[in-house]
Design a protein around this motif. Sequence first.
Motif: not given
Lengths: 345, 799
Positions: A266-268, A270-272, A274-276
Amino acid sequence: MEARLQELKKEALGKIETAHTVKELTDVRVAYLGKKGPITDVLKGMGKLPAEERPRMGALVNEVRGEVTESLDARMVILEEQAINEKLQRETIDISLPGRPAKTGNPHPLTRVVEEIEDLFLSMGYEIAEGPEVEKDYYNFEALNLPKGHPARDMQDSFYITEDILLRTHTSPVQARTMEAKGGEPIKIICPGKVYRRDNDDATHSHQFTQIEGLVVGENIRMSDLKGTLSVFAKKMFGEDREIRLRPSFFPFTEPSVEMDISCFKCGGDGCNVCKKTGWIEILGAGMVHPNVLEMAGYDSKRLTGFAFGMGPERIAMLKYAIEDIRHFYTNDVRFLTQFQRTEL
Amino acid sequence: MLVSTKWLKEYVNTQQLPPAQLGEKITRAGIEVDAVIDRSEDLANLVVGYVTECSKHPEADKLSICQVDVGAGEIDQIICGAPNIAKGQSVIVARPGALLPGGMKIKKAKLRGEESNGMICSLQELGIESKLVPKSYVEGIYVLPEPVEPGTDVLSYLDLDDTVLELGLTPNRADAMSMLGVAYEVGAILEEEVTLPKMDYKESTDRAESMLTLEVDAPEANPLYVAKVVRNIEVKESPVWLQQRLMAAGVRPHNNVVDVTNYVLMEYGQPLHAFDYDSLGTGNITVRQAKEGEKITTLDDTERTLSPHHLVITNGKDPVALAGVMGGANSEVSDKTTTVVIESAYFSADSIRRTSKDHNLRSDASSRYEKGVDPNRVIPAAERAAQLLSELAGGEVLGGSLVFDELDKQERIVKVSPDFINSRLGMKIPLEDMLDILSRLKFNTEAANNQLIIQVPTRRQDIQIEEDVVEEIARLYGYDEIPATLPRTDATLGGLSPYQAKRRIVRHFLEGAGLLQATTYSLSSEQSATQFALEPTETTRLLMPMSEERSTLRQSLLPHLLESLAYNTARRTDSVALYETGAVFMKGQDELLDEQEHLAIVMTGLWLDHGWQGEKKPVDFFVAKGIVEGLAEKLGFELSFERGELDGLHPGRTAFIMLDGTRIGVIGELHPAEQKKRDLKSTIAVELNLATLLTLETDALIYTPVPRYPSISRDVALVLSKRVEAQSIEQVIRKAGAKLLKDVRVFDLYEGEGMEEGKKSLAFSLTYFDPEKTLTDEEVNAAHDKVINALTESGAELR
Ligand SMILES: [Zn+2]
């Protein structure tokens, strides 16, 4: 007579001119050129003419006939075209009305995920192995280096039917059975299937779920082969620019054991949400097949080595489509199921 | 395992790494850090206050007006509602401007007319869970156990300026269930040395043996037992640092004796127990298996009945503890205790697992024994406890210990070659790097003859075989360094088996026919497990179902699939068509079940909904039958249908699906009563044994040339009794039509007005064809007449 002919011609041409429909024009044709028409009458009356007049009059009749016919035909072309146009006009439909529905069913989202994984590995020369869902304790645990009393058995509370028979808690018993059946030969398989664990059903837990595992056994299979295979898988399933990372972990049936994360799709990275905020998403567990597992299935673990990996299609589907509740997969709400209709290629 | 990073620094240099980074390094090396918890989050401007005056609020019974020295000679008036507030206490004060969890900001306030300059805090108000707060402070403010200079910063004084790492430990890493174990792991990762706690305390000249005797009658379950005696202790609250370390580790402080045993448990991973010496009454400790029916009341005030496979600690007569699991109430340390016996022992994992399972008792101690404790830490842990008791409880440690020791404490030797490691990894790690990693792990290693001879410390019980060493090397060398390759096995063909390929064909056919694939649970209630099953067998129940609803393995897919249908119609989706393929579970010949893959279809509502052009076709028997027929055609064999009855289905609208004379399925409309029960409208259900269909080998496809001659058709309409089935007429036609008759098709059925009571009109279209020539009218007529004759003879009336 000649005058009569000229009059008739004038009359006919006039009617041709004023005929507005094919029918009217046909009537004109019948009226003037038909067997009972006035021109035919003139022709019939020719007998009364002196013989020397007949050829001239004959030619004149033909001339009039020809002119009328020509005019009729020309007019007919126009009127026919006009008629067709009117017909087309009348036949115009409201193309915005809905079409007659073509039947479109679709696979369950879990089938969609499982088949996508299957197809990838099929293309890499794997076979698909299946096995019973009601399994012997031996294949579910013991043959996988989980003897009775092993602390790791706590990790998966199971549904037992008798002391030795249970609902399989993972698809790994299929690996054990396949190895036993192959009698020391190399293996490349994918094992999809339903599995069961004692869990209370809620948004993130389900007492029944799906797993798909892979197993490769052969001469000189290395951990780098596992990493390469998983990398191909991650890119195919989650996008070409996915990176993978392996973290050490523990499973009784593999040594070394790893968990694989992929860079967040989702964020590639960078952190979002989805990846907590870590940039990484945990996707699967894997490792090099434990020598005990190979030996128990009759393989010479000094000569042949292997790797195995396993993942949960529910988790993959939930991550990929941001599905909020695992129970959706088992309630079969058509408002859920029909969303997995179209292709994503 | 909760690891306070502040505490951890006592054993290993964490190189000033921010806790999140330290956590990331630990995770990447193999122990997953599930959470990084900042204990000071949302806390600011908290100081120690000293209560100089405390009086009742004139307007409110439950409030007290306190004058609090908050440092630098400042005395603030603070209103406090806690029942345990009193003059002379050192307390936690949140002054105006302070922050508390949940975004609470402290301001000056007036409470019932009295000014309040802040708040005196409980531990819960600082974000500490109630279950970790010492029992005496749960209902009120926290009173510091020792006097502290007013104005002191509370966060550093209470060690709340700390970050806790929550480790998600896999069962193999029992070594990391202790602060020292984590220190060794961090040391290996950061290339730092581990500092062990200093053990310097004085022992009395009086010997422990003078007060206590020890006997172990169960050496297998208890190969090592150490007891130390500490006397003249004062049981009281532990100092703040100890209480806070325990709270950070998720343990509730009790008193200094209990806290010390828990502290050492957390520090060494070695469970300890403290007995009140006087309560033992006999000066004896005997470890033995319990007697049948023997009883003990454990610390949780529960009386437990024992049997011989439970290991107990006794005073020579009666049990005083359930070994390694929980102490007995009869020997519990209390405020009056002056002498304690410290037990440090090695109990076998099997024995503890059994006891803890039988009594449904899991404790920090039992979970460590179950995973195996370090044999070489049993004795040091006892000494560490003695040292802390002498320090914190003013105890006098008696000389020596009582020891029973038959435990093998040898370090395991694992031999592995560097080539083996590299070939398993697909890497070329140099030998010196391997040796470096092993030394960081504190594994004494000798390299000789292309062989690493590794002496594994007993704390790492998980390192047993060569592959375990491969993992240790790889994880510390870095999994990122492993290259990505693909297996160099002989090229394999792979591919789907015919069965699997046909299963996909079935799926695609059904989806093309407009059905949605569903998935339901295999476990059902006992009652519905056999409903709709063609040949039900004895049911299979789970030993311990979680609910009656999921207690029994299904023998038909239909009950759950119909539930899914009703789920949808209840949500106003009136037209639904679902299918499912999945296993049903019949009792088989051997101990495993006879699992058969079935296919089921359910449909209700409209099959075709195209109203504006006048097409609205409700689902009916024939829609489903057409799908089944189409499926058979796709798979290349013929099915037939036989009128039948099955519980739950409409007796006049049910057929068995037959394959070569064998029933392989059923198709029918739901019985009106069943529909009502399930809150469904007209519903069609199909179930068939898919495995039978997919296992059958399909004939090779044989091409026949495209006909060069035309076929000729003739229609015939018949008046028949309503009871006569079309199939029987078709058989008559086919038989009479013989070779020239190529096809027979029903094209009309009329049962309405104008027909005699009990009669129907059925019209067939017959196609005649000769592959050799164009048929003449005479030839067709002759053949057709034969058919007509046969039909009349059979009692049909021409229309
Ligand atoms: Zn992300």
